[in-house]
Motif scaffolding. Structure first.
Motif, PDB file in Angstrom:
ATOM      1  N   MET A   1       0.776  -1.152  -0.126  1.00 38.57           N
ATOM      2  CA  MET A   1      -0.017   0.239   0.044  1.00 38.57           C
ATOM      3  C   MET A   1       0.932   1.345   0.124  1.00 38.57           C
ATOM      4  SD  MET A   1      -3.160   1.648   1.037  1.00 38.57           S
ATOM      5  CE  MET A   1      -3.133   3.146   1.946  1.00 38.57           C
ATOM      6  N   TYR A   2       1.652   1.531   1.085  1.00 40.26           N
ATOM      7  CA  TYR A   2       2.425   2.709   0.946  1.00 40.26           C
ATOM      8  C   TYR A   2       3.967   2.227   0.888  1.00 40.26           C
ATOM      9  CZ  TYR A   2       3.474   1.646   5.937  1.00 40.26           C
ATOM     10  OH  TYR A   2       3.975   1.167   7.134  1.00 40.26           O
ATOM     11  N   HIS A   3       4.825   2.656  -0.041  1.00 39.80           N
ATOM     12  CA  HIS A   3       6.071   2.275  -0.099  1.00 39.80           C
ATOM     13  C   HIS A   3       7.100   2.950   0.677  1.00 39.80           C
ATOM     14  CE1 HIS A   3       4.918   0.327  -3.842  1.00 39.80           C
ATOM     15  NE2 HIS A   3       3.980   1.416  -4.026  1.00 39.80           N
ATOM     16  N   SER A   4       6.826   4.169   1.551  1.00 39.41           N
ATOM     17  CA  SER A   4       7.830   4.810   2.351  1.00 39.41           C
ATOM     18  C   SER A   4       6.968   5.667   3.095  1.00 39.41           C
ATOM     19  CB  SER A   4       9.044   5.438   1.590  1.00 39.41           C
ATOM     20  OG  SER A   4       8.382   6.398   0.891  1.00 39.41           O
ATOM     21  N   HIS A   5       7.841   5.729   4.199  1.00 41.08           N
ATOM     22  CA  HIS A   5       7.180   6.839   5.255  1.00 41.08           C
ATOM     23  C   HIS A   5       8.164   7.746   5.698  1.00 41.08           C
ATOM     24  CE1 HIS A   5       8.186   4.328   8.520  1.00 41.08           C
ATOM     25  NE2 HIS A   5       8.048   5.475   9.343  1.00 41.08           N
ATOM     26  N   TYR A   6       7.680   8.899   6.297  1.00 41.24           N
ATOM     27  CA  TYR A   6       8.458   9.931   7.085  1.00 41.24           C
ATOM     28  C   TYR A   6       7.767  10.833   7.892  1.00 41.24           C
ATOM     29  CZ  TYR A   6       7.743  13.214   3.280  1.00 41.24           C
ATOM     30  OH  TYR A   6       6.748  14.118   2.544  1.00 41.24           O
ATOM     31  N   THR A   7       8.563  11.316   8.872  1.00 40.03           N
ATOM     32  CA  THR A   7       7.664  12.139   9.892  1.00 40.03           C
ATOM     33  C   THR A   7       8.037  13.667   9.571  1.00 40.03           C
ATOM     34  OG1 THR A   7       8.074  10.674  11.617  1.00 40.03           O
ATOM     35  CG2 THR A   7       7.392  12.752  12.213  1.00 40.03           C
ATOM     36  N   LEU A   8       7.062  14.358   9.640  1.00 36.09           N
ATOM     37  CA  LEU A   8       6.818  15.833   9.318  1.00 36.09           C
ATOM     38  C   LEU A   8       6.208  16.572  10.267  1.00 36.09           C
ATOM     39  CD1 LEU A   8       7.554  17.889   6.870  1.00 36.09           C
ATOM     40  CD2 LEU A   8       5.478  17.490   5.991  1.00 36.09           C
ATOM     41  N   ASN A   9       6.985  17.100  11.330  1.00 33.24           N
ATOM     42  CA  ASN A   9       6.204  17.781  12.541  1.00 33.24           C
ATOM     43  C   ASN A   9       5.555  16.539  12.948  1.00 33.24           C
ATOM     44  OD1 ASN A   9       7.474  20.168  11.939  1.00 33.24           O
ATOM     45  ND2 ASN A   9       5.896  21.399  11.777  1.00 33.24           N
ATOM     46  N   GLN A  10       4.012  16.936  13.361  1.00 33.40           N
ATOM     47  CA  GLN A  10       3.345  15.813  14.124  1.00 33.40           C
ATOM     48  C   GLN A  10       2.525  14.868  12.914  1.00 33.40           C
ATOM     49  OE1 GLN A  10       2.324  19.087  13.799  1.00 33.40           O
ATOM     50  NE2 GLN A  10       0.166  19.546  13.633  1.00 33.40           N
ATOM     51  N   TYR A  11       2.941  14.904  11.951  1.00 35.38           N
ATOM     52  CA  TYR A  11       2.433  14.053  10.862  1.00 35.38           C
ATOM     53  C   TYR A  11       3.334  12.704  10.372  1.00 35.38           C
ATOM     54  CZ  TYR A  11      -0.662  17.929  10.302  1.00 35.38           C
ATOM     55  OH  TYR A  11      -1.663  19.132  10.531  1.00 35.38           O
ATOM     56  N   GLU A  12       2.798  11.762  10.443  1.00 35.47           N
ATOM     57  CA  GLU A  12       3.482  10.610   9.703  1.00 35.47           C
ATOM     58  C   GLU A  12       2.962  10.604   8.243  1.00 35.47           C
ATOM     59  OE1 GLU A  12       5.759   8.492  10.607  1.00 35.47           O
ATOM     60  OE2 GLU A  12       5.700   8.929  12.789  1.00 35.47           O
ATOM     61  N   VAL A  13       3.887  10.995   7.253  1.00 37.58           N
ATOM     62  CA  VAL A  13       3.602  10.848   5.965  1.00 37.58           C
ATOM     63  C   VAL A  13       3.838   9.520   5.303  1.00 37.58           C
ATOM     64  CG1 VAL A  13       3.977  12.096   3.511  1.00 37.58           C
ATOM     65  CG2 VAL A  13       4.180  13.105   5.784  1.00 37.58           C
ATOM     66  N   LEU A  14       2.756   8.831   4.827  1.00 39.88           N
ATOM     67  CA  LEU A  14       2.878   7.641   3.882  1.00 39.88           C
ATOM     68  C   LEU A  14       2.699   8.005   2.589  1.00 39.88           C
ATOM     69  CD1 LEU A  14       0.307   5.645   6.262  1.00 39.88           C
ATOM     70  CD2 LEU A  14       3.050   6.331   6.508  1.00 39.88           C
ATOM     71  N   GLU A  15       3.777   7.779   1.748  1.00 40.14           N
ATOM     72  CA  GLU A  15       3.915   7.847   0.407  1.00 40.14           C
ATOM     73  C   GLU A  15       3.568   6.620  -0.405  1.00 40.14           C
ATOM     74  OE1 GLU A  15       7.602  10.739  -0.181  1.00 40.14           O
ATOM     75  OE2 GLU A  15       8.066   8.869   0.271  1.00 40.14           O
ATOM     76  N   VAL A  16       2.353   6.773  -1.124  1.00 41.66           N
ATOM     77  CA  VAL A  16       1.856   5.922  -1.784  1.00 41.66           C
ATOM     78  C   VAL A  16       1.987   5.879  -3.432  1.00 41.66           C
ATOM     79  CG1 VAL A  16      -0.428   4.615  -2.427  1.00 41.66           C
ATOM     80  CG2 VAL A  16       0.048   5.898  -0.364  1.00 41.66           C
ATOM     81  N   LYS A  17       2.362   4.732  -4.131  1.00 43.58           N
ATOM     82  CA  LYS A  17       2.741   4.871  -5.507  1.00 43.58           C
ATOM     83  C   LYS A  17       2.058   3.916  -6.417  1.00 43.58           C
ATOM     84  CE  LYS A  17       7.467   6.459  -4.424  1.00 43.58           C
ATOM     85  NZ  LYS A  17       8.943   6.583  -4.454  1.00 43.58           N
ATOM     86  N   GLY A  18       1.976   4.316  -7.580  1.00 44.05           N
ATOM     87  CA  GLY A  18       1.251   3.304  -8.572  1.00 44.05           C
ATOM     88  C   GLY A  18      -0.199   3.524  -8.392  1.00 44.05           C
ATOM     89  N   GLU A  19      -0.753   2.154  -8.443  1.00 41.32           N
ATOM     90  CA  GLU A  19      -2.130   2.002  -8.476  1.00 41.32           C
ATOM     91  C   GLU A  19      -2.766   1.903  -7.283  1.00 41.32           C
ATOM     92  OE1 GLU A  19      -3.362  -0.401 -11.671  1.00 41.32           O
ATOM     93  OE2 GLU A  19      -2.723   1.146 -13.161  1.00 41.32           O
ATOM     94  N   LEU A  20      -3.823   2.491  -6.710  1.00 35.19           N
ATOM     95  CA  LEU A  20      -4.376   2.087  -5.461  1.00 35.19           C
ATOM     96  C   LEU A  20      -5.809   1.427  -6.009  1.00 35.19           C
ATOM     97  CD1 LEU A  20      -3.926   2.148  -2.369  1.00 35.19           C
ATOM     98  CD2 LEU A  20      -5.064   4.488  -2.491  1.00 35.19           C
ATOM     99  N   ASP A  21      -5.700   0.091  -6.151  1.00 36.65           N
ATOM    100  CA  ASP A  21      -6.868  -0.819  -6.767  1.00 36.65           C
ATOM    101  C   ASP A  21      -6.967  -1.912  -6.061  1.00 36.65           C
ATOM    102  OD1 ASP A  21      -4.798  -2.170  -7.626  1.00 36.65           O
ATOM    103  OD2 ASP A  21      -5.184  -1.928  -9.569  1.00 36.65           O
ATOM    104  N   CYS A  22      -7.932  -2.834  -6.431  1.00 37.33           N
ATOM    105  CA  CYS A  22      -8.467  -3.821  -5.501  1.00 37.33           C
ATOM    106  C   CYS A  22      -7.383  -4.905  -5.448  1.00 37.33           C
ATOM    107  CB  CYS A  22      -9.668  -4.466  -6.399  1.00 37.33           C
ATOM    108  SG  CYS A  22      -9.294  -5.167  -7.910  1.00 37.33           S
TER     109      CYS A  22
END
Length: 113
Positions: A1-22
């Motif tokens: 689902m997500y390929h990587s993540h990083y923290t940005l202040n009080q947020y966890e950023v989840l980077e999603v790539k490609g298709e988000l399908d079934c």
């Protein structure tokens, strides 16, 4: 689902790539269900590199939105363009979930829903 993540202040950023399908959702079901427990901060879904989304992808976003809201946390969608943006606009996702131009824009303004 997500390929990587990083923290940005009080947020966890989840980077999603490609298709988000079934197919992607089915392959990553355990990972998706673990997101609320894995990350303690608010979540930003960076969809800037998502090229296609279907009802399963929308379902994941709504599922996570509801789980995080139960914990008094936010889910923010960032960087959505193209077909994913059109579908979210059609479904009026922005009425319930905050949508930002980019993950970095979360640094400069806050929106409560």
């Amino acid at each position: 689902m997500y390929h990587s993540h990083y923290t940005l202040n009080q947020y966890e950023v989840l980077e999603v790539k490609g298709e988000l399908d079934c197919v992607a959702v089915a392959q990553r079901k355990d990972l998706i269900e673990a997101v609320p427990a894995t990350f303690e901060e608010h979540i930003v879904f960076d969809l800037s590199e998502v090229t296609f989304i279907d009802s399963s992808g929308i379902g994941v976003i709504v599922y996570l939105f509801k789980r995080l809201r139960e914990q008094n946390r936010q889910l923010i969608i960032a960087g959505v363009t193209g077909q994913p943006k059109e579908l979210m606009k059609l479904l009026r996702i922005d009425r319930a979930i905050t949508i930002k131009d980019s993950a970095r824009s979360c640094l400069y303004s806050t929106t409560e829903h």
